[in-house]
Design a protein around this motif. Structure first.
Motif, PDB file in Angstrom:
ATOM      1  N   PHE A  97       0.825  -1.216   0.000  1.00  0.00           N
ATOM      2  CA  PHE A  97       0.000   0.000   0.000  1.00  0.00           C
ATOM      3  C   PHE A  97       0.858   1.265   0.000  1.00  0.00           C
ATOM      4  O   PHE A  97       0.547   2.228  -0.677  1.00  0.00           O
ATOM      5  N   THR A  98       1.954   1.228   0.758  1.00  0.00           N
ATOM      6  CA  THR A  98       2.815   2.420   0.840  1.00  0.00           C
ATOM      7  C   THR A  98       3.884   2.430  -0.249  1.00  0.00           C
ATOM      8  O   THR A  98       4.739   3.315  -0.273  1.00  0.00           O
ATOM      9  N   GLY A  99       3.857   1.432  -1.143  1.00  0.00           N
ATOM     10  CA  GLY A  99       4.793   1.403  -2.257  1.00  0.00           C
ATOM     11  C   GLY A  99       6.218   1.069  -1.867  1.00  0.00           C
ATOM     12  O   GLY A  99       7.162   1.365  -2.588  1.00  0.00           O
ATOM     13  N   ARG A 100       6.402   0.424  -0.710  1.00  0.00           N
ATOM     14  CA  ARG A 100       7.762   0.139  -0.243  1.00  0.00           C
ATOM     15  C   ARG A 100       8.241  -1.257  -0.599  1.00  0.00           C
ATOM     16  O   ARG A 100       9.377  -1.609  -0.292  1.00  0.00           O
ATOM     17  N   GLY A 101       7.397  -2.049  -1.219  1.00  0.00           N
ATOM     18  CA  GLY A 101       7.884  -3.376  -1.581  1.00  0.00           C
ATOM     19  C   GLY A 101       6.787  -4.325  -1.999  1.00  0.00           C
ATOM     20  O   GLY A 101       5.615  -4.068  -1.770  1.00  0.00           O
ATOM     21  N   GLN A 102       7.208  -5.414  -2.619  1.00  0.00           N
ATOM     22  CA  GLN A 102       6.311  -6.491  -3.039  1.00  0.00           C
ATOM     23  C   GLN A 102       6.772  -7.768  -2.363  1.00  0.00           C
ATOM     24  O   GLN A 102       7.959  -7.964  -2.177  1.00  0.00           O
ATOM     25  N   PRO A 103       5.828  -8.642  -2.007  1.00  0.00           N
ATOM     26  CA  PRO A 103       6.236  -9.906  -1.375  1.00  0.00           C
ATOM     27  C   PRO A 103       7.093 -10.744  -2.321  1.00  0.00           C
ATOM     28  O   PRO A 103       7.028 -10.580  -3.542  1.00  0.00           O
ATOM     29  N   PRO A 104       7.896 -11.652  -1.742  1.00  0.00           N
ATOM     30  CA  PRO A 104       8.747 -12.516  -2.569  1.00  0.00           C
ATOM     31  C   PRO A 104       7.925 -13.386  -3.519  1.00  0.00           C
ATOM     32  O   PRO A 104       6.760 -13.670  -3.255  1.00  0.00           O
ATOM     33  N   ARG A 105       8.558 -13.798  -4.608  1.00  0.00           N
ATOM     34  CA  ARG A 105       7.941 -14.801  -5.487  1.00  0.00           C
ATOM     35  C   ARG A 105       7.788 -16.096  -4.705  1.00  0.00           C
ATOM     36  O   ARG A 105       8.521 -16.338  -3.751  1.00  0.00           O
ATOM     37  N   GLU A 106       6.869 -16.943  -5.170  1.00  0.00           N
ATOM     38  CA  GLU A 106       6.652 -18.225  -4.506  1.00  0.00           C
ATOM     39  C   GLU A 106       7.045 -19.375  -5.419  1.00  0.00           C
ATOM     40  O   GLU A 106       6.886 -19.280  -6.630  1.00  0.00           O
ATOM     41  N   ALA A 107       7.542 -20.439  -4.815  1.00  0.00           N
ATOM     42  CA  ALA A 107       7.816 -21.680  -5.548  1.00  0.00           C
ATOM     43  C   ALA A 107       6.970 -22.775  -4.912  1.00  0.00           C
ATOM     44  O   ALA A 107       6.538 -22.649  -3.760  1.00  0.00           O
ATOM     45  N   ALA A 108       6.736 -23.847  -5.645  1.00  0.00           N
ATOM     46  CA  ALA A 108       5.790 -24.875  -5.212  1.00  0.00           C
ATOM     47  C   ALA A 108       6.234 -25.678  -3.992  1.00  0.00           C
ATOM     48  O   ALA A 108       5.428 -26.040  -3.153  1.00  0.00           O
ATOM     49  N   ASP A 109       7.542 -25.966  -3.891  1.00  0.00           N
ATOM     50  CA  ASP A 109       8.010 -26.839  -2.814  1.00  0.00           C
ATOM     51  C   ASP A 109       9.528 -26.695  -2.661  1.00  0.00           C
ATOM     52  O   ASP A 109      10.162 -25.933  -3.381  1.00  0.00           O
ATOM     53  N   SER A 110      10.091 -27.462  -1.728  1.00  0.00           N
ATOM     54  CA  SER A 110      11.530 -27.363  -1.454  1.00  0.00           C
ATOM     55  C   SER A 110      12.378 -27.647  -2.691  1.00  0.00           C
ATOM     56  O   SER A 110      13.375 -26.966  -2.944  1.00  0.00           O
ATOM     57  N   ALA A 111      11.981 -28.645  -3.493  1.00  0.00           N
ATOM     58  CA  ALA A 111      12.778 -28.988  -4.685  1.00  0.00           C
ATOM     59  C   ALA A 111      12.769 -27.831  -5.687  1.00  0.00           C
ATOM     60  O   ALA A 111      13.801 -27.523  -6.294  1.00  0.00           O
ATOM     61  N   SER A 112      11.626 -27.174  -5.847  1.00  0.00           N
ATOM     62  CA  SER A 112      11.539 -26.029  -6.779  1.00  0.00           C
ATOM     63  C   SER A 112      12.378 -24.864  -6.284  1.00  0.00           C
ATOM     64  O   SER A 112      13.062 -24.209  -7.067  1.00  0.00           O
ATOM     65  N   VAL A 113      12.297 -24.599  -4.972  1.00  0.00           N
ATOM     66  CA  VAL A 113      13.103 -23.510  -4.399  1.00  0.00           C
ATOM     67  C   VAL A 113      14.584 -23.813  -4.638  1.00  0.00           C
ATOM     68  O   VAL A 113      15.337 -22.951  -5.082  1.00  0.00           O
ATOM     69  N   ARG A 114      14.998 -25.044  -4.366  1.00  0.00           N
ATOM     70  CA  ARG A 114      16.411 -25.422  -4.526  1.00  0.00           C
ATOM     71  C   ARG A 114      16.874 -25.223  -5.969  1.00  0.00           C
ATOM     72  O   ARG A 114      17.943 -24.674  -6.213  1.00  0.00           O
ATOM     73  N   ARG A 115      16.057 -25.672  -6.925  1.00  0.00           N
ATOM     74  CA  ARG A 115      16.418 -25.514  -8.344  1.00  0.00           C
ATOM     75  C   ARG A 115      16.565 -24.046  -8.729  1.00  0.00           C
ATOM     76  O   ARG A 115      17.533 -23.658  -9.380  1.00  0.00           O
ATOM     77  N   MET A 116      15.601 -23.212  -8.335  1.00  0.00           N
ATOM     78  CA  MET A 116      15.628 -21.798  -8.710  1.00  0.00           C
ATOM     79  C   MET A 116      16.802 -21.066  -8.064  1.00  0.00           C
ATOM     80  O   MET A 116      17.471 -20.256  -8.696  1.00  0.00           O
ATOM     81  N   VAL A 117      17.067 -21.371  -6.786  1.00  0.00           N
ATOM     82  CA  VAL A 117      18.181 -20.731  -6.074  1.00  0.00           C
ATOM     83  C   VAL A 117      19.522 -21.187  -6.671  1.00  0.00           C
ATOM     84  O   VAL A 117      20.427 -20.378  -6.867  1.00  0.00           O
ATOM     85  N   ALA A 118      19.636 -22.472  -6.981  1.00  0.00           N
ATOM     86  CA  ALA A 118      20.888 -23.002  -7.558  1.00  0.00           C
ATOM     87  C   ALA A 118      21.227 -22.294  -8.867  1.00  0.00           C
ATOM     88  O   ALA A 118      22.393 -22.016  -9.150  1.00  0.00           O
ATOM     89  N   ASP A 119      20.188 -21.971  -9.645  1.00  0.00           N
ATOM     90  CA  ASP A 119      20.386 -21.339 -10.957  1.00  0.00           C
ATOM     91  C   ASP A 119      20.615 -19.840 -10.889  1.00  0.00           C
ATOM     92  O   ASP A 119      20.933 -19.222 -11.893  1.00  0.00           O
TER      93      ASP A 119
END
Length: 143
Positions: A97-119
């Motif tokens: 609302f105050t224009g200070r930020g947007q929430p983080p993107r979401e990934a489906a599960d631990s394996a998806s998070v690991r793949r995206m972070v690794a890359d």
């Protein structure tokens, strides 16, 4: 009818009770190619709450969440920021609302998070410890 309803409520209470106590051992991870040192839970909370956009060395930091409602996500925010899902939602409503930020993107599960972070060396995420492999590096273990 009364007996069946009673049985259903009993089963519901048991499943809710176990959900409250279940917890995974979570690790906060960065890409194996990211040189970031170990981080404190305060530093990590600042990145995930949109209050810091950089790692301590000045490199860009992009937070990646697990999906809304997941046990890992609820546990992560409770442990690093002391925030319940309701408090977290209020935090982001105010930030957006105050224009200070947007929430983080979401990934489906631990394996998806690991793949995206690794890359992506600028990403930081959290996964179950069991999902760790050589493509990522833990910067904080939550117990």
């Amino acid at each position: 009818m009364g007996h069946r309803l009673h049985h259903f409520l009993g089963a519901l209470a048991i499943s809710l009770g176990t959900a409250g106590h279940a917890s995974a051992e979570l690790v906060v991870i960065v890409s194996a190619r990211n040189p970031a040192p170990a981080l404190s839970s305060d530093q990590i909370a600042a990145i995930f709450l949109g209050q810091a956009g950089r790692f301590p060395d000045g490199a860009e930091a992009v937070a990646l969440d697990q999906r809304l409602g997941s046990l890992e996500r609820n546990q992560f925010y409770q442990q690093v920021a002391g925030k319940t899902p309701a408090l977290l939602k209020a935090h982001w409503s105010k930030m957006v609302f105050t224009g200070r930020g947007q929430p983080p993107r979401e990934a489906a599960d631990s394996a998806s998070v690991r793949r995206m972070v690794a890359d992506n060396p600028s990403m930081i995420g959290y996964i179950e410890r069991a999902a760790l492999d050589g493509s990522v590096r833990p910067v904080l273990v939550l117990r």
